[in-house]
Design a protein around this motif. Structure first.
Motif, mmCIF file in Angstrom:
data_model
loop_
_atom_site.group_PDB
_atom_site.id
_atom_site.type_symbol
_atom_site.label_atom_id
_atom_site.label_comp_id
_atom_site.label_asym_id
_atom_site.label_seq_id
_atom_site.Cartn_x
_atom_site.Cartn_y
_atom_site.Cartn_z
ATOM 1 N N SER A 80 0.834 -1.198 0.000
ATOM 2 C CA SER A 80 0.000 0.000 0.000
ATOM 3 C C SER A 80 0.868 1.248 0.000
ATOM 4 O O SER A 80 2.096 1.186 0.178
ATOM 5 N N VAL A 81 0.218 2.379 -0.177
ATOM 6 C CA VAL A 81 0.927 3.666 -0.121
ATOM 7 C C VAL A 81 1.658 3.806 1.214
ATOM 8 O O VAL A 81 2.849 4.122 1.270
ATOM 9 N N ASN A 84 4.585 1.336 1.516
ATOM 10 C CA ASN A 84 5.743 1.760 0.732
ATOM 11 C C ASN A 84 6.561 2.792 1.498
ATOM 12 O O ASN A 84 7.789 2.671 1.604
ATOM 13 N N LEU A 106 -1.567 12.349 0.019
ATOM 14 C CA LEU A 106 -1.701 10.898 -0.110
ATOM 15 C C LEU A 106 -2.482 10.269 1.035
ATOM 16 O O LEU A 106 -2.634 9.056 1.087
ATOM 17 N N ALA A 114 -0.101 0.214 -4.362
ATOM 18 C CA ALA A 114 0.553 1.085 -5.337
ATOM 19 C C ALA A 114 0.195 0.709 -6.768
ATOM 20 O O ALA A 114 0.121 1.572 -7.644
ATOM 21 N N LEU A 117 -2.767 2.675 -8.275
ATOM 22 C CA LEU A 117 -2.699 4.129 -8.358
ATOM 23 C C LEU A 117 -2.604 4.583 -9.806
ATOM 24 O O LEU A 117 -2.118 3.844 -10.679
ATOM 25 N N GLN A 121 -0.569 9.664 -9.241
ATOM 26 C CA GLN A 121 -0.538 9.261 -7.833
ATOM 27 C C GLN A 121 0.737 8.476 -7.520
ATOM 28 O O GLN A 121 1.346 8.664 -6.458
ATOM 29 N N LYS A 122 1.151 7.624 -8.441
ATOM 30 C CA LYS A 122 2.413 6.900 -8.251
ATOM 31 C C LYS A 122 3.585 7.870 -8.177
ATOM 32 O O LYS A 122 4.507 7.688 -7.372
ATOM 33 N N LEU A 125 3.689 9.504 -4.826
ATOM 34 C CA LEU A 125 4.218 8.579 -3.828
ATOM 35 C C LEU A 125 5.727 8.429 -3.971
ATOM 36 O O LEU A 125 6.456 8.414 -2.967
#
Length: 207
Positions: A80-81, A84, A106, A114, A117, A121-122, A125
C-alpha cells in the motif's frame, strides 16, 4: 557541509558529454540544470548521485547525504501507499510517514496498493519517498513528470520546505516550481570537446 562539484567530466555509454563542470550547494540552496535534450543532464545527476563513475573531477559531500529521484518511482507495487513509505523509512532509519502523506496529498490513498494508483498518484508517492529518507541533498531528474498542475504546486511547496529546513536540491526540470531564488546552470557551456572519429578515445558505436 554541502555539495561541491569540481571539474567534473562524465560520459554516457562511453560517449563523453560534459567536462569541467563545477558548482557548489550550501544549506537552503537549489540549483536547476538547463540545456537541450541529450546534453547530459541525467548523466550529470547520476554521476553526482554516485550511480556511475566520473571520467574526471570530484564530487564532495557528507556520506549518505544524497537522495536521488529519477524517472522510475521506486515503488513496491503490491504494498500500500503507507507500507511503501514505511518500508523506505525503515531502510533509511527514519521515523514517521505522516508528514509525507499529508504534504503530498496521499492521506486518503494510504491503504491503497501502489499497483492501483494512477500515474500521477504513483509519482506523488515516489516523490514522497524523498521526505522519509532524512537526507539533506535531493538530486531530482524531471521530478514533475506525470503530475498535474495542482500536484506540481504541492511538490514545489515540499521543495521550498526542504530548503527552508536547511536542505539542498539539485534538479533537472523545465517546470517552474516557484523557486525564484534557485540558481540556473546551463550545461551547454560544459559540453565535452570530442576526439576525432577513429582516434579510439571512445566507443564510436554510441555515435
Amino acid at each position: 557541509m554541502g555539495l561541491t562539484v569540481t571539474n567534473l567530466a562524465c560520459a554516457r555509454g562511453g560517449f563523453p558529454l560534459l567536462e569541467r563542470v563545477s558548482f557548489s550547494l550550501n544549506a537552503g540552496q537549489a540549483l536547476v540544470l538547463r540545456g537541450p535534450n541529450g546534453c547530459g543532464k541525467t548523466t550529470l545527476l547520476r554521476t553526482v548521485a554516485g550511480l556511475q563513475p566520473a571520467l574526471a573531477g570530484q564530487v564532495d559531500c557528507p556520506p549518505d547525504s544524497i537522495a536521488y529521484a529519477a524517472h522510475a518511482d521506486g515503488l513496491k507495487t503490491t504494498l500500500s501507499v503507507a507500507e511503501n513509505l514505511s518500508f523506505w523509512a525503515a531502510v533509511y532509519g527514519t521515523q514517521g510517514i505522516d508528514a509525507a502523506l499529508e504534504q503530498m496529498n496521499l492521506r486518503a490513498l494510504a491503504p491503497r496498493a501502489a499497483q492501483n494508483l494512477s500515474a500521477g498518484q504513483k509519482r506523488r508517492l515516489g516523490l514522497a519517498r524523498l521526505m522519509v529518507t532524512g537526507r539533506p541533498i535531493w538530486v531530482l531528474d524531471e521530478p514533475t513528470v506525470s503530475l498535474d498542475t495542482a500536484s506540481v504546486a504541492l511538490f514545489g511547496e515540499v521543495v521550498r520546505a526542504h530548503l527552508s529546513g536547511g536542505g539542498m536540491a539539485l534538479m533537472a526540470t523545465h517546470i517552474d516550481l516557484g523557486l525564484p531564488e534557485a540558481g540556473i546552470l546551463d550545461l551547454t557551456t560544459f559540453r565535452a570537446v570530442l576526439p576525432p572519429p577513429g582516434s579510439g578515445h571512445f566507443d564510436e558505436a554510441f555515435l
